[in-house]
Scaffold this active site. Sequence first.
Site, PDB file in Angstrom:
ATOM      1  N   ASP A  83      31.058  38.710  39.438  1.00 28.39           N
ATOM      2  CA  ASP A  83      30.336  39.059  38.222  1.00 28.39           C
ATOM      3  C   ASP A  83      29.793  40.484  38.264  1.00 28.39           C
ATOM      4  O   ASP A  83      29.715  41.151  37.237  1.00 28.39           O
ATOM      5  CB  ASP A  83      29.187  38.073  37.996  1.00 28.39           C
ATOM      6  N   GLY A  84      29.419  40.957  39.451  1.00 24.52           N
ATOM      7  CA  GLY A  84      28.922  42.329  39.563  1.00 24.52           C
ATOM      8  C   GLY A  84      29.975  43.347  39.162  1.00 24.52           C
ATOM      9  O   GLY A  84      29.672  44.355  38.506  1.00 24.52           O
ATOM     10  N   ARG A  88      30.036  45.971  35.968  1.00 29.24           N
ATOM     11  CA  ARG A  88      30.371  47.402  36.099  1.00 29.24           C
ATOM     12  C   ARG A  88      31.422  47.800  35.079  1.00 29.24           C
ATOM     13  O   ARG A  88      31.350  48.865  34.467  1.00 29.24           O
ATOM     14  CB  ARG A  88      30.847  47.689  37.522  1.00 29.24           C
ATOM     15  N   ASN A 157      23.507  40.550  30.727  1.00 28.85           N
ATOM     16  CA  ASN A 157      22.865  39.349  31.251  1.00 28.85           C
ATOM     17  C   ASN A 157      21.365  39.322  30.973  1.00 28.85           C
ATOM     18  O   ASN A 157      20.867  38.441  30.294  1.00 28.85           O
ATOM     19  CB  ASN A 157      23.099  39.224  32.749  1.00 28.85           C
ATOM     20  N   THR A 198      22.940  31.698  32.898  1.00 30.66           N
ATOM     21  CA  THR A 198      23.449  31.124  34.146  1.00 30.66           C
ATOM     22  C   THR A 198      23.292  32.088  35.318  1.00 30.66           C
ATOM     23  O   THR A 198      23.820  31.835  36.397  1.00 30.66           O
ATOM     24  CB  THR A 198      24.940  30.747  33.998  1.00 30.66           C
ATOM     25  N   TYR A 200      20.224  35.285  36.611  1.00 29.14           N
ATOM     26  CA  TYR A 200      18.863  35.368  37.145  1.00 29.14           C
ATOM     27  C   TYR A 200      17.919  34.412  36.420  1.00 29.14           C
ATOM     28  O   TYR A 200      17.042  33.789  37.014  1.00 29.14           O
ATOM     29  CB  TYR A 200      18.370  36.811  37.014  1.00 29.14           C
ATOM     30  N   SER A 201      18.082  34.281  35.110  1.00 32.81           N
ATOM     31  CA  SER A 201      17.259  33.374  34.321  1.00 32.81           C
ATOM     32  C   SER A 201      17.359  31.947  34.852  1.00 32.81           C
ATOM     33  O   SER A 201      16.347  31.239  34.971  1.00 32.81           O
ATOM     34  CB  SER A 201      17.694  33.427  32.850  1.00 32.81           C
TER      35      SER A 201
END
Length: 310
Positions: A83-84, A88, A157, A198, A200-201
């Site tokens: 996901d990172g 990007r 996100n 889905t 950090y939250s």
Amino acid sequence: MSDAALSGGPRHILLVSHTARPEAVEATLTVYHQLIEAGVTPVMADDERTNLLAAHGEELNVAVLHRDTEINEIDIAIVLGGDGTILRAAEMLRGESAPIVGVNLGHVGFLAESERHDLAKTVTCIVERRYRVEERMALQVLVKVGGIVVYETWALNEATVEKASRERMLEVVIEVDGRPLSSFGCDGVVMSTPTGSTAYSFSGGGPIVWPSVAALLLVPLSAHSLFNRPLVVDPRSSLAVEVLERNQGSGILWCDGRRAWDLPPGARVVVHRSDVPVRLARIADAPFTDRLVNKFHLPVDGWRGPVRGD
């Protein structure tokens, strides 16, 4: 998307890859050869192309983004990573019409469309234009100090206001639609899109929200308050977190874990829905429920399906 791409002319497909990892290099070379065979020009950022050439040891016919090919000439981006890496790619293509399709080489990979074992099939669908584009809500993020905007950015996100010092709480006031809701000490506050529900939250105890639902989320992190529940508000609302003047230290804003900005006491972070969505390419029509089950390995043993007429 370029006029050439729309007319079926020469195509340029951006490859975004975590080329410092051997598995990503291998996957990128697989995609490269498939694109070349299909008559498509692969495009990469200069640093990633350099890493790929160093790992491969031979010259490759890869165009360099911003030197050989402009960003508005890109037809679609294939992202090889987690996901990172997808975040990007979204940053690179911000404001452009080219969609993003992710192939997960990481752990969960919630934003990815397919897994490593489906790589060849995914590329074939992209080459043959057998995909649909799904628009995901993004956040517009403003930092104000003394009523003046000192920083402006966006997030797919989440935008998170966090304490900068580990040993101190962050004293904040949260606000919805220009009205104060509650003040408390906390580790931070997450303001999220449904896509980020889905991420950090979710880790902070927030609800999972289906991507088709238009909403904004606010999730306090370790709040010292009786009222510390997550909020889900109308997408036309604005959310704000004010770092109170009485803080002995500063806070910090993180957007998608990629862009940061220091927040002195008195700073306000204001979040609302962005006018510019992020475009994701979808190949499969699997429902979001199946994605949750597969990504989180949820137990569904014993399910027999709906009764006829349900």
